[in-house]
Scaffold this motif. Structure first.
Motif, PDB file in Angstrom:
ATOM      1  N   PHE A 277       0.812  -1.222   0.000  1.00  0.00           N
ATOM      2  CA  PHE A 277       0.000   0.000   0.000  1.00  0.00           C
ATOM      3  C   PHE A 277       0.845   1.272   0.000  1.00  0.00           C
ATOM      4  CE2 PHE A 277      -3.107  -3.066   1.668  1.00  0.00           C
ATOM      5  CZ  PHE A 277      -4.222  -2.746   0.909  1.00  0.00           C
TER       6      PHE A 277
ATOM      7  N   SER B 170      -5.144  -5.725  -1.531  1.00  0.00           N
ATOM      8  CA  SER B 170      -6.299  -4.854  -1.723  1.00  0.00           C
ATOM      9  C   SER B 170      -7.589  -5.645  -1.875  1.00  0.00           C
ATOM     10  CB  SER B 170      -6.094  -3.967  -2.964  1.00  0.00           C
ATOM     11  OG  SER B 170      -6.005  -4.764  -4.136  1.00  0.00           O
TER      12      SER B 170
ATOM     13  N   PRO C  24      -6.749   5.481   2.177  1.00  0.00           N
ATOM     14  CA  PRO C  24      -6.108   4.165   2.116  1.00  0.00           C
ATOM     15  C   PRO C  24      -5.555   3.714   3.477  1.00  0.00           C
ATOM     16  CG  PRO C  24      -5.461   5.498   0.236  1.00  0.00           C
ATOM     17  CD  PRO C  24      -6.225   6.401   1.146  1.00  0.00           C
TER      18      PRO C  24
ATOM     19  N   VAL D 165      -5.635  -0.040   5.207  1.00  0.00           N
ATOM     20  CA  VAL D 165      -4.467  -0.754   5.728  1.00  0.00           C
ATOM     21  C   VAL D 165      -4.749  -1.282   7.139  1.00  0.00           C
ATOM     22  CG1 VAL D 165      -2.041  -0.564   6.370  1.00  0.00           C
ATOM     23  CG2 VAL D 165      -2.875   0.594   4.324  1.00  0.00           C
TER      24      VAL D 165
END
Length: 343
Positions: free
Chosen positions: A110, A191, A226, A230
């Protein structure tokens, strides 16, 4: 010896443990890491020493609580409980290292900025505090309910536990499987894991990070960053790893307080251990093989328990010996790819 319940002997210890954990977490988040920053090796080393020291002091308190009157019987019980705590702690700590290898891959996948790693791990550990409590206390109750009636097997009268037998077989399988797995996780698309999908099912996710925020506003629309994805991936990864580590510690003790406190102290030191591991990963290249041996050993211990009890001090010695040997072999015979990275 499981009849000597630490909650009955010294209920105040529960509050002492809870207060210590809360204070340390508040200091960690609100004082020492109020602003997101990249954790140095020096800082990680200091915090690792702090958490390990706290855990060792607590194991001493466990011995003191059980050594109620100083008699030989009381001393024997105290030593057994002390070694149960130590064995459960180091098993969880060792298996957590394997978890940290995956964390490194997740952060790389990520492209998480280094100054955000600590925040992600902090909230991941908060989730672990809850899930581990559920797994441990529910597991102990389930084990108590699944003993078969006493039967004669191989000339011995034994009481076999269905759950412990299944756990034992699973851990042997997990040990054998992990021996040959190598770096299969390196090509995984994180993901699309369950943790990431769960976050995406509730919120739209922005394309870019917004500092250390979990949410941001784009064109008037509130979106998850994002960074929250995570955290979801890390939480789900920890739950998966608990499938190995929690059954393993059930072979050491059935005392939920011993298991939970040792487990939590091991997890609380996970963040600082991560930052050390990320910088010295070459020192642990052979550790997965050691962990495979430990899982298989614990599985065998579970299976033979109705006939032969391997004491906690012996278990602790075997686990500790395998860990030390794994690290020494890693240092003496580093992987070729590690040498190439250094060059």
């Amino acid at each position: 010896m499981e009849k000597y319940n630490i909650l009955e002997l010294h209920p105040g210890l529960v509050w002492g443990f809870a207060i210590t954990v809360v204070i340390m977490l508040l200091l960690d988040l609100g004082v020492f890491n109020k602003k997101s920053h990249e954790v140095s090796s020096k800082e990680a080393t200091i915090w690792s020493i702090v958490w390990i020291s706290l855990s060792m002091v607590f194991s001493g308190v466990v011995y003191w609580v059980f050594n109620t009157d100083g008699t030989p019987e009381s001393h024997a019980i105290a030593v057994e409980k002390f070694t149960q705590y130590q064995a459960a702690y180091w098993i969880e700590k060792a298996l957590s290292v394997d978890n940290l290898f995956v964390f490194i891959l997740v952060f790389g996948f990520f492209k998480v900025p280094k100054f955000l790693h600590h925040k992600v791990l902090f909230w991941g550990i908060i989730g672990a505090l809850v899930f581990r409590a559920i797994f441990i206390f529910a597991g102990v109750e389930l084990i108590d309910l699944t003993y078969l009636p006493e039967m004669n097997v191989f000339g011995h009268a034994v009481k076999i536990n269905v759950v412990m037998t299944l756990f034992g077989l699973f851990l042997i399988y997990a040990g054998i499987k992990s021996w040959g797995d190598g770096g299969d996780d390196e090509d995984e698309d994180y993901s699309n894991t369950a943790g990431a999908k769960l976050i995406k099912s509730f919120w739209k996710v922005s394309d870019n990070y917004d500092g250390d925020k979990f949410f941001t506003v784009k064109n008037g629309v509130k979106m998850a960053t994002p960074l929250l994805v995570v955290v979801g991936v890390i939480e789900f990864t920890d739950v998966l790893f608990a499938v190995d580590s929690i059954p393993a510690i059930f072979a050491i003790s059935k005392d939920p307080f011993i298991l939970y406190t040792s487990n939590i102290f091991a997890i609380l030191g996970l963040r600082s251990l991560y930052f050390l591991l990320a910088n010295f990963i070459h020192m642990f290249s052979k550790l997965p093989y050691g962990l495979a041996i430990i899982l298989a050993f614990i599985g065998v211990k579970m299976l033979i328990a109705p006939w032969y009890h391997i004491s906690s001090p012996v278990s602790l010695g075997i686990v500790g010996g395998v860990l030390v040997l794994s690290v020494l072999i890693s240092i003496m015979f580093p992987d070729k790819k590690d040498d190439e990275v250094k060059e």
